[in-house]
Design a protein around this motif. Structure first.
Motif, short mmCIF file in Angstrom:
data_model
loop_
_atom_site.label_atom_id
_atom_site.label_comp_id
_atom_site.label_asym_id
_atom_site.label_seq_id
_atom_site.Cartn_x
_atom_site.Cartn_y
_atom_site.Cartn_z
N TYR A 50 0.81 -1.22 0.00
CA TYR A 50 0.00 0.00 0.00
C TYR A 50 0.84 1.27 0.00
O TYR A 50 0.32 2.36 -0.19
CB TYR A 50 -0.96 -0.02 1.19
CG TYR A 50 -1.84 -1.24 1.13
CD1 TYR A 50 -2.96 -1.26 0.31
CD2 TYR A 50 -1.52 -2.39 1.84
CE1 TYR A 50 -3.74 -2.38 0.21
CE2 TYR A 50 -2.30 -3.53 1.73
CZ TYR A 50 -3.41 -3.51 0.92
OH TYR A 50 -4.18 -4.65 0.81
N ALA A 51 2.15 1.14 0.19
CA ALA A 51 3.02 2.31 0.29
C ALA A 51 3.06 3.12 -1.00
O ALA A 51 3.16 4.35 -0.96
CB ALA A 51 4.43 1.87 0.68
N ASP A 52 2.97 2.45 -2.14
CA ASP A 52 3.08 3.15 -3.42
C ASP A 52 1.76 3.30 -4.15
O ASP A 52 1.75 3.68 -5.32
CB ASP A 52 4.06 2.40 -4.33
CG ASP A 52 5.46 2.37 -3.76
OD1 ASP A 52 5.84 3.35 -3.09
OD2 ASP A 52 6.16 1.37 -3.96
N CYS A 53 0.66 3.00 -3.47
CA CYS A 53 -0.65 3.12 -4.13
C CYS A 53 -0.94 4.57 -4.49
O CYS A 53 -0.51 5.50 -3.80
CB CYS A 53 -1.75 2.62 -3.20
SG CYS A 53 -1.79 0.84 -3.00
N ARG A 76 -11.53 -7.29 3.84
CA ARG A 76 -11.01 -8.58 4.29
C ARG A 76 -9.49 -8.44 4.34
O ARG A 76 -8.88 -7.93 3.41
CB ARG A 76 -11.40 -9.67 3.30
CG ARG A 76 -11.00 -11.06 3.75
CD ARG A 76 -11.41 -12.11 2.74
NE ARG A 76 -10.48 -12.14 1.63
CZ ARG A 76 -9.35 -12.84 1.61
NH1 ARG A 76 -9.00 -13.56 2.67
NH2 ARG A 76 -8.57 -12.82 0.56
N GLU A 77 -8.91 -8.86 5.45
CA GLU A 77 -7.46 -8.71 5.58
C GLU A 77 -6.87 -9.89 6.33
O GLU A 77 -6.80 -9.90 7.56
CB GLU A 77 -7.11 -7.40 6.28
CG GLU A 77 -5.62 -7.15 6.39
CD GLU A 77 -4.90 -7.40 5.08
OE1 GLU A 77 -4.04 -8.31 5.03
OE2 GLU A 77 -5.20 -6.72 4.08
N GLU A 82 -3.57 -4.42 8.13
CA GLU A 82 -4.59 -3.44 8.51
C GLU A 82 -4.02 -2.03 8.68
O GLU A 82 -4.60 -1.07 8.18
CB GLU A 82 -5.30 -3.87 9.81
CG GLU A 82 -6.10 -5.13 9.69
CD GLU A 82 -5.33 -6.38 10.06
OE1 GLU A 82 -4.07 -6.40 9.94
OE2 GLU A 82 -5.98 -7.36 10.47
N ASP A 83 -2.92 -1.90 9.39
CA ASP A 83 -2.35 -0.58 9.63
C ASP A 83 -1.92 0.08 8.32
O ASP A 83 -2.12 1.29 8.13
CB ASP A 83 -1.16 -0.65 10.59
CG ASP A 83 -1.59 -0.97 12.01
OD1 ASP A 83 -2.79 -0.80 12.34
OD2 ASP A 83 -0.72 -1.39 12.81
N CYS A 100 -12.14 2.53 9.43
CA CYS A 100 -11.79 1.31 8.70
C CYS A 100 -12.06 0.09 9.56
O CYS A 100 -11.61 0.02 10.71
CB CYS A 100 -10.32 1.34 8.30
SG CYS A 100 -9.89 2.68 7.17
N TYR A 101 -12.76 -0.87 8.99
CA TYR A 101 -13.10 -2.12 9.68
C TYR A 101 -12.53 -3.28 8.88
O TYR A 101 -12.56 -3.27 7.65
CB TYR A 101 -14.62 -2.26 9.81
CG TYR A 101 -15.21 -1.18 10.69
CD1 TYR A 101 -15.37 -1.40 12.05
CD2 TYR A 101 -15.55 0.06 10.17
CE1 TYR A 101 -15.88 -0.40 12.88
CE2 TYR A 101 -16.06 1.06 10.99
CZ TYR A 101 -16.22 0.82 12.33
OH TYR A 101 -16.71 1.82 13.14
#
Length: 164
Positions: A50-53, A76-77, A82-83, A100-101
């Motif tokens: 997710y860092a480069d999204c 779903r994770e 999650e973080d 966020c859930y």
């Protein structure tokens, strides 16, 4: 028919639950495949995909005009990301991390959304809640298990190009 969903999500009192992977982020994580090649391997847990999204502009343009108190994420994770996901949606879309859930099992999404809605919006009409997900099976579960509306994220691509 789709016009009604588009109109509904633009109402000020609508509460929206966005899926994250494939909805708020592209699912093109891998080098040679849409999904990350390391998925389901132990080393995947150590990779912050997710860092480069980058934000998806049509969805971002919608979110920035909506009441942030009425925008949530449900994802779903199974990898412990999650973080990283929460940081990404806050950085790219301004959605607070506490909105966020997460669940290990996508089949739990409808019950989680119902719980959040009953706790935070006890008097809301079910037709004023929209669950946006890119997975047909998950959309089907929302339809069967909740009174809420559903939408596929392609809605933003269709209408942002045609209607501005």
């Amino acid at each position: 028919m789709i016009n009604k969903i588009w109109e509904l999500i633009h109402k000020n009192d609508t509460v929206i639950f966005f899926d994250i992977d494939g909805t708020l982020t592209s699912y093109n994580y891998g080098e040679y495949h849409a999904h990350h090649e390391l998925d389901f391997t132990p080393e995947f847990r150590e990779v912050n995909i997710y860092a480069d999204c980058r934000r998806l502009e049509p969805i971002y343009n919608f979110i920035k005009g909506h009441d942030m108190d009425r925008i949530f994420c449900i994802s779903r994770e199974p990898h412990g990301h999650e973080d990283w996901k929460s940081e990404m949606v806050e950085r790219l879309y301004g959605i607070p991390a506490d909105h966020c859930y997460y669940t290990l099992d996508a089949s739990e999404k409808p019950q989680i959304v119902k719980g959040v809605v009953s706790r935070l919006f006890p008097d809301i009409s079910p037709k004023s809640v929209v669950c946006i997900d890119d997975n047909d099976e998950t959309l089907g579960m929302y339809m069967k298990e909740t009174p809420f509306c559903t939408a596929h994220p392609m809605l933003f691509m269709e209408y942002s190009e045609n209607r501005g």
